[in-house]
Design a protein around this motif. Structure first.
Motif, PDB file in Angstrom:
ATOM      1  N   GLN A   1     -16.237  -8.411  -4.073  1.00  0.00           N
ATOM      2  CA  GLN A   1     -15.624  -7.090  -3.959  1.00  0.00           C
ATOM      3  C   GLN A   1     -14.214  -7.037  -4.537  1.00  0.00           C
ATOM      4  OE1 GLN A   1     -15.522  -9.316  -1.566  1.00  0.00           O
ATOM      5  NE2 GLN A   1     -13.378  -9.249  -0.927  1.00  0.00           N
ATOM      6  N   GLY A   2     -13.640  -8.179  -4.800  1.00  0.00           N
ATOM      7  CA  GLY A   2     -12.302  -8.253  -5.358  1.00  0.00           C
ATOM      8  C   GLY A   2     -11.228  -8.404  -4.299  1.00  0.00           C
ATOM      9  N   THR A   3     -10.137  -9.037  -4.679  1.00  0.00           N
ATOM     10  CA  THR A   3      -8.985  -9.176  -3.801  1.00  0.00           C
ATOM     11  C   THR A   3      -7.719  -8.909  -4.607  1.00  0.00           C
ATOM     12  OG1 THR A   3      -7.867 -10.638  -2.204  1.00  0.00           O
ATOM     13  CG2 THR A   3      -8.798 -11.682  -4.168  1.00  0.00           C
ATOM     14  N   GLN A   4      -6.826  -8.117  -4.048  1.00  0.00           N
ATOM     15  CA  GLN A   4      -5.633  -7.674  -4.762  1.00  0.00           C
ATOM     16  C   GLN A   4      -4.565  -8.755  -4.765  1.00  0.00           C
ATOM     17  OE1 GLN A   4      -4.878  -4.512  -6.350  1.00  0.00           O
ATOM     18  NE2 GLN A   4      -3.169  -5.774  -7.105  1.00  0.00           N
ATOM     19  N   VAL A   5      -4.038  -9.029  -5.941  1.00  0.00           N
ATOM     20  CA  VAL A   5      -2.894  -9.922  -6.101  1.00  0.00           C
ATOM     21  C   VAL A   5      -1.766  -9.119  -6.729  1.00  0.00           C
ATOM     22  CG1 VAL A   5      -1.972 -11.943  -7.296  1.00  0.00           C
ATOM     23  CG2 VAL A   5      -4.267 -12.016  -6.297  1.00  0.00           C
ATOM     24  N   THR A   6      -0.643  -9.072  -6.047  1.00  0.00           N
ATOM     25  CA  THR A   6       0.519  -8.361  -6.548  1.00  0.00           C
ATOM     26  C   THR A   6       1.702  -9.311  -6.615  1.00  0.00           C
ATOM     27  OG1 THR A   6      -0.253  -6.287  -5.556  1.00  0.00           O
ATOM     28  CG2 THR A   6       2.052  -6.396  -6.221  1.00  0.00           C
ATOM     29  N   VAL A   7       2.285  -9.436  -7.788  1.00  0.00           N
ATOM     30  CA  VAL A   7       3.417 -10.331  -8.006  1.00  0.00           C
ATOM     31  C   VAL A   7       4.636  -9.485  -8.332  1.00  0.00           C
ATOM     32  CG1 VAL A   7       4.314 -12.307  -9.265  1.00  0.00           C
ATOM     33  CG2 VAL A   7       1.842 -12.078  -8.895  1.00  0.00           C
ATOM     34  N   SER A   8       5.638  -9.579  -7.506  1.00  0.00           N
ATOM     35  CA  SER A   8       6.858  -8.812  -7.697  1.00  0.00           C
ATOM     36  C   SER A   8       7.887  -9.639  -8.448  1.00  0.00           C
ATOM     37  CB  SER A   8       7.424  -8.360  -6.355  1.00  0.00           C
ATOM     38  OG  SER A   8       7.826  -9.472  -5.564  1.00  0.00           O
ATOM     39  N   SER A   9       8.756  -8.952  -9.172  1.00  0.00           N
ATOM     40  CA  SER A   9       9.804  -9.622  -9.927  1.00  0.00           C
ATOM     41  C   SER A   9      11.119  -9.638  -9.182  1.00  0.00           C
ATOM     42  CB  SER A   9       9.978  -8.957 -11.289  1.00  0.00           C
ATOM     43  OG  SER A   9      10.333  -7.599 -11.136  1.00  0.00           O
TER      44      SER A   9
END
Length: 126
Positions: free
Chosen positions: A118-126
């Motif tokens: 189903q997918g998993t969210q990866v968010t990388v902030s700067s």
């Protein structure tokens, strides 16, 4: 029968690490050629890494070489993606995918996979 479920996504700062897990909850005994793909908003599925049905040396996309590793635990029916030195451009929904057991090799084409999580969210902030 094959049912893939991803987990481990989240929010992380640039330079950080995440470990994604993909588990086959279908209780199958067969092994599969597998891959991780990712999809950013408005973008097509992007190949990340593939591994053959029997394992061996995985093939990584150039954008993640040297930063990501993959491991398989056959007893637990899991394939993990260790993501290190994350960059903002790694931000995407990450999917694991498997090909039908008849195929020995992974494919770089997302349309050639038969089973998807189903997918998993990866968010990388700067």
């Amino acid at each position: 029968q094959v049912q893939l479920v991803e987990s481990g996504g989240g929010l992380v700062q640039a330079g950080g690490s995440l470990r994604l897990s993909c588990v086959d909850s279908g209780r199958t005994s067969s092994r599969y050629a597998m891959a991780w793909f990712r999809q950013a908003p408005g973008k097509e599925h992007e190949f990340v890494v593939g591994i053959s049905r029997s394992g061996g040396t995985p093939y990584f996309a150039g954008s993640v070489k040297g930063r990501f590793t993959i491991s398989r635990d056959s007893a637990k029916n899991t394939v993990d993606l260790q993501m290190n030195s994350l960059k903002p451009e790694d931000t995407a929904v990450y999917y694991c995918a498997a090909r039908n057991t008849m195929y020995t090799m992974y494919s770089l084409n997302w349309q050639q996979y038969d089973y998807w999580g189903q997918g998993t969210q990866v968010t990388v902030s700067s």
